[in-house]
Design a protein around this motif. Structure first.
Motif, PDB file in Angstrom:
ATOM      1  N   TRP A  34      29.196  -7.160  32.835  1.00  0.00           N
ATOM      2  CA  TRP A  34      30.658  -7.085  32.743  1.00  0.00           C
ATOM      3  C   TRP A  34      31.253  -8.264  31.977  1.00  0.00           C
ATOM      4  O   TRP A  34      31.812  -8.113  30.897  1.00  0.00           O
ATOM      5  CB  TRP A  34      31.271  -6.931  34.138  1.00  0.00           C
ATOM      6  CG  TRP A  34      32.775  -6.877  34.127  1.00  0.00           C
ATOM      7  CD1 TRP A  34      33.634  -7.714  34.774  1.00  0.00           C
ATOM      8  CD2 TRP A  34      33.607  -5.930  33.422  1.00  0.00           C
ATOM      9  NE1 TRP A  34      34.934  -7.363  34.527  1.00  0.00           N
ATOM     10  CE2 TRP A  34      34.946  -6.268  33.694  1.00  0.00           C
ATOM     11  CE3 TRP A  34      33.352  -4.841  32.580  1.00  0.00           C
ATOM     12  CZ2 TRP A  34      36.023  -5.561  33.167  1.00  0.00           C
ATOM     13  CZ3 TRP A  34      34.433  -4.132  32.051  1.00  0.00           C
ATOM     14  CH2 TRP A  34      35.748  -4.492  32.348  1.00  0.00           C
TER      15      TRP A  34
ATOM     16  N   ASN B 119      39.877   0.595  41.588  1.00  0.00           N
ATOM     17  CA  ASN B 119      40.723  -0.458  41.034  1.00  0.00           C
ATOM     18  C   ASN B 119      42.232  -0.331  41.240  1.00  0.00           C
ATOM     19  O   ASN B 119      42.988  -0.935  40.489  1.00  0.00           O
ATOM     20  CB  ASN B 119      40.426  -0.605  39.540  1.00  0.00           C
ATOM     21  CG  ASN B 119      39.200  -1.463  39.306  1.00  0.00           C
ATOM     22  OD1 ASN B 119      39.224  -2.664  39.535  1.00  0.00           O
ATOM     23  ND2 ASN B 119      38.109  -0.851  38.889  1.00  0.00           N
TER      24      ASN B 119
ATOM     25  N   ASP C 191      33.235   1.272  42.262  1.00  0.00           N
ATOM     26  CA  ASP C 191      34.461   0.491  42.080  1.00  0.00           C
ATOM     27  C   ASP C 191      35.689   1.308  42.489  1.00  0.00           C
ATOM     28  O   ASP C 191      35.618   2.545  42.649  1.00  0.00           O
ATOM     29  CB  ASP C 191      34.558   0.082  40.598  1.00  0.00           C
ATOM     30  CG  ASP C 191      35.330  -1.208  40.383  1.00  0.00           C
ATOM     31  OD1 ASP C 191      36.042  -1.634  41.297  1.00  0.00           O
ATOM     32  OD2 ASP C 191      35.225  -1.773  39.271  1.00  0.00           O
TER      33      ASP C 191
ATOM     34  N   TRP D 163      27.483   1.444  36.985  1.00  0.00           N
ATOM     35  CA  TRP D 163      28.834   1.322  37.522  1.00  0.00           C
ATOM     36  C   TRP D 163      29.512   2.695  37.545  1.00  0.00           C
ATOM     37  O   TRP D 163      29.446   3.445  36.576  1.00  0.00           O
ATOM     38  CB  TRP D 163      29.637   0.380  36.618  1.00  0.00           C
ATOM     39  CG  TRP D 163      31.077   0.160  36.979  1.00  0.00           C
ATOM     40  CD1 TRP D 163      31.567  -0.850  37.752  1.00  0.00           C
ATOM     41  CD2 TRP D 163      32.223   0.916  36.556  1.00  0.00           C
ATOM     42  NE1 TRP D 163      32.945  -0.758  37.844  1.00  0.00           N
ATOM     43  CE2 TRP D 163      33.368   0.315  37.123  1.00  0.00           C
ATOM     44  CE3 TRP D 163      32.392   2.055  35.763  1.00  0.00           C
ATOM     45  CZ2 TRP D 163      34.667   0.797  36.920  1.00  0.00           C
ATOM     46  CZ3 TRP D 163      33.691   2.539  35.565  1.00  0.00           C
ATOM     47  CH2 TRP D 163      34.808   1.917  36.133  1.00  0.00           C
TER      48      TRP D 163
ATOM     49  N   LYS E 280      27.084   0.607  41.513  1.00  0.00           N
ATOM     50  CA  LYS E 280      28.257  -0.217  41.843  1.00  0.00           C
ATOM     51  C   LYS E 280      29.441   0.738  41.907  1.00  0.00           C
ATOM     52  O   LYS E 280      29.794   1.362  40.901  1.00  0.00           O
ATOM     53  CB  LYS E 280      28.465  -1.277  40.755  1.00  0.00           C
ATOM     54  CG  LYS E 280      29.721  -2.119  40.914  1.00  0.00           C
ATOM     55  CD  LYS E 280      29.788  -3.183  39.808  1.00  0.00           C
ATOM     56  CE  LYS E 280      31.027  -4.055  39.906  1.00  0.00           C
ATOM     57  NZ  LYS E 280      31.096  -5.038  38.816  1.00  0.00           N
TER      58      LYS E 280
ATOM     59  N   ASP F 262      36.584 -10.804  41.509  1.00  0.00           N
ATOM     60  CA  ASP F 262      36.353 -10.929  40.071  1.00  0.00           C
ATOM     61  C   ASP F 262      36.409 -12.391  39.654  1.00  0.00           C
ATOM     62  O   ASP F 262      36.013 -12.739  38.545  1.00  0.00           O
ATOM     63  CB  ASP F 262      37.416 -10.144  39.291  1.00  0.00           C
ATOM     64  CG  ASP F 262      37.087  -8.659  39.256  1.00  0.00           C
ATOM     65  OD1 ASP F 262      35.948  -8.300  39.595  1.00  0.00           O
ATOM     66  OD2 ASP F 262      37.970  -7.866  38.890  1.00  0.00           O
TER      67      ASP F 262
ATOM     68  N   ASP G 199      27.821  -2.066  33.582  1.00  0.00           N
ATOM     69  CA  ASP G 199      29.169  -1.944  34.149  1.00  0.00           C
ATOM     70  C   ASP G 199      30.000  -0.923  33.372  1.00  0.00           C
ATOM     71  O   ASP G 199      29.475  -0.095  32.607  1.00  0.00           O
ATOM     72  CB  ASP G 199      29.821  -3.338  34.179  1.00  0.00           C
ATOM     73  CG  ASP G 199      30.721  -3.536  35.383  1.00  0.00           C
ATOM     74  OD1 ASP G 199      31.825  -2.965  35.380  1.00  0.00           O
ATOM     75  OD2 ASP G 199      30.317  -4.240  36.324  1.00  0.00           O
ATOM     76  N   ASP G 200      31.279  -1.000  33.543  1.00  0.00           N
ATOM     77  CA  ASP G 200      32.277  -0.106  32.967  1.00  0.00           C
ATOM     78  C   ASP G 200      32.115   0.025  31.442  1.00  0.00           C
ATOM     79  O   ASP G 200      31.702  -0.916  30.769  1.00  0.00           O
ATOM     80  CB  ASP G 200      33.648  -0.728  33.272  1.00  0.00           C
ATOM     81  CG  ASP G 200      34.780   0.249  33.131  1.00  0.00           C
ATOM     82  OD1 ASP G 200      34.545   1.362  32.664  1.00  0.00           O
ATOM     83  OD2 ASP G 200      35.913  -0.128  33.506  1.00  0.00           O
TER      84      ASP G 200
ATOM     85  N   TRP H   6      31.062  -6.764  46.231  1.00  0.00           N
ATOM     86  CA  TRP H   6      31.551  -7.715  45.220  1.00  0.00           C
ATOM     87  C   TRP H   6      32.850  -8.276  45.767  1.00  0.00           C
ATOM     88  O   TRP H   6      33.826  -7.541  45.908  1.00  0.00           O
ATOM     89  CB  TRP H   6      31.751  -6.972  43.906  1.00  0.00           C
ATOM     90  CG  TRP H   6      32.199  -7.789  42.737  1.00  0.00           C
ATOM     91  CD1 TRP H   6      33.289  -7.535  41.941  1.00  0.00           C
ATOM     92  CD2 TRP H   6      31.574  -8.951  42.196  1.00  0.00           C
ATOM     93  NE1 TRP H   6      33.365  -8.472  40.950  1.00  0.00           N
ATOM     94  CE2 TRP H   6      32.328  -9.361  41.091  1.00  0.00           C
ATOM     95  CE3 TRP H   6      30.449  -9.699  42.552  1.00  0.00           C
ATOM     96  CZ2 TRP H   6      32.002 -10.482  40.320  1.00  0.00           C
ATOM     97  CZ3 TRP H   6      30.122 -10.812  41.795  1.00  0.00           C
ATOM     98  CH2 TRP H   6      30.895 -11.191  40.696  1.00  0.00           C
TER      99      TRP H   6
ATOM    100  N   CYS I 280      32.732  -2.244  45.657  1.00  0.00           N
ATOM    101  CA  CYS I 280      33.576  -3.098  44.825  1.00  0.00           C
ATOM    102  C   CYS I 280      34.950  -2.460  44.751  1.00  0.00           C
ATOM    103  O   CYS I 280      35.080  -1.242  44.762  1.00  0.00           O
ATOM    104  CB  CYS I 280      32.950  -3.189  43.422  1.00  0.00           C
ATOM    105  SG  CYS I 280      33.979  -4.020  42.213  1.00  0.00           S
TER     106      CYS I 280
ATOM    107  N   ARG J  22      46.499  -0.447  36.326  1.00  0.00           N
ATOM    108  CA  ARG J  22      45.386  -0.547  35.372  1.00  0.00           C
ATOM    109  C   ARG J  22      45.237   0.776  34.617  1.00  0.00           C
ATOM    110  O   ARG J  22      44.143   1.259  34.401  1.00  0.00           O
ATOM    111  CB  ARG J  22      44.087  -0.890  36.106  1.00  0.00           C
ATOM    112  CG  ARG J  22      43.107  -1.640  35.232  1.00  0.00           C
ATOM    113  CD  ARG J  22      41.724  -1.699  35.819  1.00  0.00           C
ATOM    114  NE  ARG J  22      40.853  -2.510  34.990  1.00  0.00           N
ATOM    115  CZ  ARG J  22      39.546  -2.368  34.915  1.00  0.00           C
ATOM    116  NH1 ARG J  22      38.932  -1.459  35.639  1.00  0.00           N
ATOM    117  NH2 ARG J  22      38.842  -3.143  34.149  1.00  0.00           N
TER     118      ARG J  22
ATOM    119  N   GLY K  80      37.925  -3.725  42.466  1.00  0.00           N
ATOM    120  CA  GLY K  80      38.619  -4.713  41.642  1.00  0.00           C
ATOM    121  C   GLY K  80      38.398  -6.082  42.253  1.00  0.00           C
ATOM    122  O   GLY K  80      39.347  -6.804  42.543  1.00  0.00           O
ATOM    123  N   GLY K  81      37.128  -6.404  42.516  1.00  0.00           N
ATOM    124  CA  GLY K  81      36.794  -7.546  43.365  1.00  0.00           C
ATOM    125  C   GLY K  81      36.715  -7.053  44.798  1.00  0.00           C
ATOM    126  O   GLY K  81      36.236  -5.954  45.068  1.00  0.00           O
TER     127      GLY K  81
HETATM  128  C1  DGJ Z   1      36.597  -4.433  38.570  1.00  0.00           C
HETATM  129  C2  DGJ Z   1      35.341  -5.075  39.075  1.00  0.00           C
HETATM  130  O1  DGJ Z   1      35.639  -5.974  40.102  1.00  0.00           O
HETATM  131  C3  DGJ Z   1      34.617  -5.747  37.931  1.00  0.00           C
HETATM  132  O2  DGJ Z   1      33.465  -6.395  38.399  1.00  0.00           O
HETATM  133  C4  DGJ Z   1      34.277  -4.730  36.891  1.00  0.00           C
HETATM  134  O3  DGJ Z   1      33.361  -3.820  37.402  1.00  0.00           O
HETATM  135  C5  DGJ Z   1      35.533  -4.019  36.417  1.00  0.00           C
HETATM  136  N1  DGJ Z   1      36.271  -3.478  37.534  1.00  0.00           N
HETATM  137  C6  DGJ Z   1      35.187  -2.911  35.472  1.00  0.00           C
HETATM  138  O4  DGJ Z   1      36.275  -2.179  35.116  1.00  0.00           O
END
Ligand code: DGJ
Length: 725
Positions: free
Chosen positions: A316, A464, A462, A394, A460, A532, A346-347, A529, A510, A426, A512-513
């Motif tokens: 990432w 967000n 996520d 991811w 992973k 971030d 990752d993304d 996670w 995860c 986002r 967004g953290g």
């Molecule tokens: C938020 C995550 O916390 C990051 O580690 C990463 O995976 C991004 N999203 C990717 O969009």
């Protein structure tokens, strides 16, 4: 017949299995060190008579003269905070609950007490559940309600738990935060009235506050002494925790799903189950709280808690969305060469009509982007396998960019209020997981990715954004207030299916953290996670708060570049490694950008981590010096057999004359002798630990006199291994 029945008696009479209870007046929910007791008389209110350290003589629980309503309802004689508020089919807004019966079921370490209550005037049944984990001293409390009122009832308050403490003063530590600022600790004294901490976010509900608390009796919370109640609500949706100090100075703690905008129409004969509050009551401070939570988590609260967590390199921060097959192959090769066990992509690997080259588009279109990855994910899985490491991917399957093929096909699958402007965060929206078809789709995203690319070992997951403009196109208009609750239930349906089919895949939680961390969700996930924010200095604080409740084995902590992408701070590579090594080590940078010297240091550090991984991941955590209180911070892990320990010490600020606060160790065996060895040394630097290198001291000495060595420079760090002789 005896009036009192105690767990110990029950345990002797039936080591395992269902035990019907006799008519009696006391119910004791206990663990090896804690007891929570109720007076129960048929047809009368259930009364909490005792909550605290387990008494030596069980008979004395019965002598309690005071008591508190164990689960207050709205509409009775009291006007305090209610645990339950129901509006009946005839419009009556009141409820009363009285005791009917209870059962106790023991299964090895786990003893479940179910207390059945009913409303004498309405056909409403409430069951209170207490699951007591004997060894780890944790208790889960939750509630179930059902009824047979033909036209249904509406639930306005539906707490999971209600507990009362009686002390001189109360100090609440909350864990607040934001994106990149998770788990910040703040302690305050509570006075008369109600203090509430909550989330109304629906999804990613720890964005601003974590559903965890410490409530210290009499004085501020201490690490090794004092009475502390600690709780974590097992629910990733909106939640609330109310702390009500009544006019007499008693403290009532009421936790559960947030009833805000969530009144629930409950049809007859349907069971409404609340999530559990997981809590422990310690008489030896917050250190004990932490070790209890961690031990419990490894056995019950986290997916595959015994399994060793893998080191990984994540691309990432190395590439963000800018990569192609060659770049990734290069990173995979470097990851393997440096000694990592897994590469995590990752993304940015998907989307064709709307390539996911930034966060504006493509989310929802889970097909490999042909331009970036012409040979698909399979080729990368093979590349990793050929190089001897595993491959992870991811996904953010609950979410969608409006600019996506999925949205073009299913605009009715997203959460949004009709007639209102779309509100993105986002640039994305949330899929409506109340809809079973959407649940199928979300499951299929995972399933398809796994089936089409055999060999993926890690996901992973996520998430967000949180919910705004919250309305479900699937739920009927009169059931819109169910959205926050049904979304979360839908998520669990999907995760159940994922885990049933992929029980062994490593999964990282995860949001967004660290926007989603709780013990209901972690039962599906191996690790999380937390932020971030990869700035090692800030991480010390974030990880400090997190590990009060969640174990280091699951806390992914990555070394990243300097200047740090989020804060611009420059810290030494050794400091960054020493911070990441105190949890689950990983890396989030492009190895090609490292100097040969740094690469060599990293390779060595990874090997050093393998030497202490079991101690960190499976050991007991002892906090020695808080970063909130001193310039020097330190903590240590000790193996269960007390044969090995590892101490981490960091200097947060330069001191001209040297920082000398002794590190008075904890958790060692006073009679064992431990030899000291500094690991992960920087060969370029003189170590002020040198005079102690290789020396042997008793556990007694180390826990009284401590380790004494000076630290001078900002971001100086030391990792000391202790091995019993
Ligand atoms: C938020 C995550 O916390 C990051 O580690 C990463 O995976 C991004 N999203 C990717 O969009």
């Amino acid at each position: 017949m005896r009036k009192i029945r105690l767990f110990s008696l029950l345990f002797l009479t039936a080591a395992c299995g269902f035990i019907p209870a006799f008519s009696q007046e006391s119910i004791v929910v206990s663990t090896s060190e804690t007891a929570l007791c109720f007076r129960a008389e048929p047809g009368k209110k259930l009364i909490q008579t005792y909550f605290g350290e387990r008494l030596n003589s069980a008979a004395e629980y019965e002598t309690a003269t005071t008591g508190f309503d164990a689960f207050p309802t709205f509409g009775g004689k009291a006007i305090g905070e209610a645990a339950l508020r129901v509006v009946h089919q005839d419009g009556n807004t009141s409820s009363e609950l009285v005791y009917e019966s209870h059962t106790v079921t023991a299964d090895g370490d786990v003893v479940t007490t179910q207390i059945n209550l009913y409303d004498p005037a309405y056909p409403v049944q409430v069951k209170l559940f207490f699951i007591a984990y004997q060894k780890s001293n944790l208790i889960e409390q939750y509630m179930e309600i059902s009824h047979t009122e033909k036209k249904g009832v509406v639930l306005y308050d539906f707490a999971s738990s209600y507990l009362t403490l009686a002390a001189q003063n109360y100090f609440l530590t909350e864990f607040h935060g934001d994106w990149a600022q998770e788990m910040q600790m703040e302690e305050q004294q509570l006075y008369y009235g109600t203090k509430k901490i909550e989330s109304r976010a629906g999804v990613r509900s720890n964005q601003y506050a974590h559903a965890c608390f410490l409530l210290s009796e009499n004085d501020k919370a201490q690490e090794t002494s004092g009475n502390v109640l600690a709780g974590q609500l097992e629910w990733p949706g909106s939640w609330e925790m109310r702390f009500e100090m009544d006019q007499l100075g008693n403290m009532h703690i009421i936790c559960g799903m947030n009833p805000y905008a969530s009144q629930y129409k409950l049809p007859q004969k349907t069971v409404f189950k609340t999530p559990a509050l997981l809590f422990t009551y310690s008489t030896s401070g917050t250190g004990t709280v932490t070790r209890r939570f961690h031990r419990w988590a490894k056995e019950y609260g986290i997916h595959d808690g015994e399994r060793t967590r893998l080191t990984l390199l994540n691309n990432w921060e190395a590439t963000y969305f800018k990569f192609n097959e060659d770049i990734l192959k290069g990173i995979i090769e470097d990851a393997a060469d440096m000694g990592f066990e897994l590469f995590l992509l990752d993304d940015g690997w998907f989307g064709n009509k709307y390539p996911r080259n930034n966060d504006h588009q493509g989310l929802g279109d889970w097909e490999t982007n042909h331009e970036k990855l012409p040979n698909g994910l399979g080729c990368l899985v093979k590349e990793a396998t050929d190089k001897g490491i595993q491959f992870g991917i991811w996904l953010e399957p609950e979410m969608i960019n409006p600019k996506s093929e999925l949205y073009e096909k299913h605009p009715d699958w997203v959460i949004t209020q009709p007639g209102r402007e779309i509100d993105t965060q986002r640039h994305q929206m949330i899929l409506d997981l109340t809809n079973p078809k959407v649940q199928d789709y979300v499951f299929s995203v995972v399933d398809k990715t796994m089936q089409e690319n055999p060999g993926i070992a890690y996901i992973k997951w996520d998430c967000n954004r949180f919910m705004t403009n919250a309305a479900s196109p699937y739920l009927k208009p009169e059931l819109q207030s169910h959205l926050f609750i049904e979304y979360t239930r839908g998520l669990f349906n999907v995760l159940d299916r994922v885990r049933e089919k992929y029980p062994d895949t490593h999964m990282m939680l995860c949001s967004g953290g660290g926007g989603r961390i709780d013990y209901a969700t972690l039962r599906y996930f191996d690790e999380f996670w937390i932020s971030d924010n990869t700035d090692a200095l800030e991480r010390i604080f974030i990880q400090w708060g997190t590990t009060y409740f969640f174990p280091a084995m699951a806390l992914a902590s990555h070394v990243s570049v300097v200047p740090n992408h989020y804060t611009g701070r420059i810290t030494p590579l050794k400091f960054r490694f020493d911070v990441a090594m105190s949890a689950k080590l990983g890396m989030d940078l492009q190895p090609k950008d490292m100097s040969e010297e740094d690469k060599q240091f990293a390779k060595n550090a990874i090997q050093e981590y393998y030497g202490i991984r079991d101690i960190v991941q499976q050991g007991d955590l002892y906090r020695l010096l808080s970063p909130y209180k001193s310039r020097r911070t330190a903590m240590m892990y000790v193996t269960e057999d007390q044969n090995k320990a590892v101490v981490f010490s960091y200097l947060l600020k330069k001191t001209i004359n040297g920082e000398r606060t002794p590190l008075v160790l904890q958790g060692l065996d006073p009679d064992k002798h431990y030899t000291l060895k500094e690991i992960n040394k920087d060969p370029k630097q003189y170590s002020w630990f040198s005079p102690l290198e290789g020396k042997t001291f008793s556990g007694d000495y180390l826990m009284k006199y401590g380790l004494r060595f000076t630290m001078y420079n900002e971001y100086d760090s030391k990792v000391i291994l202790l091995e019993a002789q």
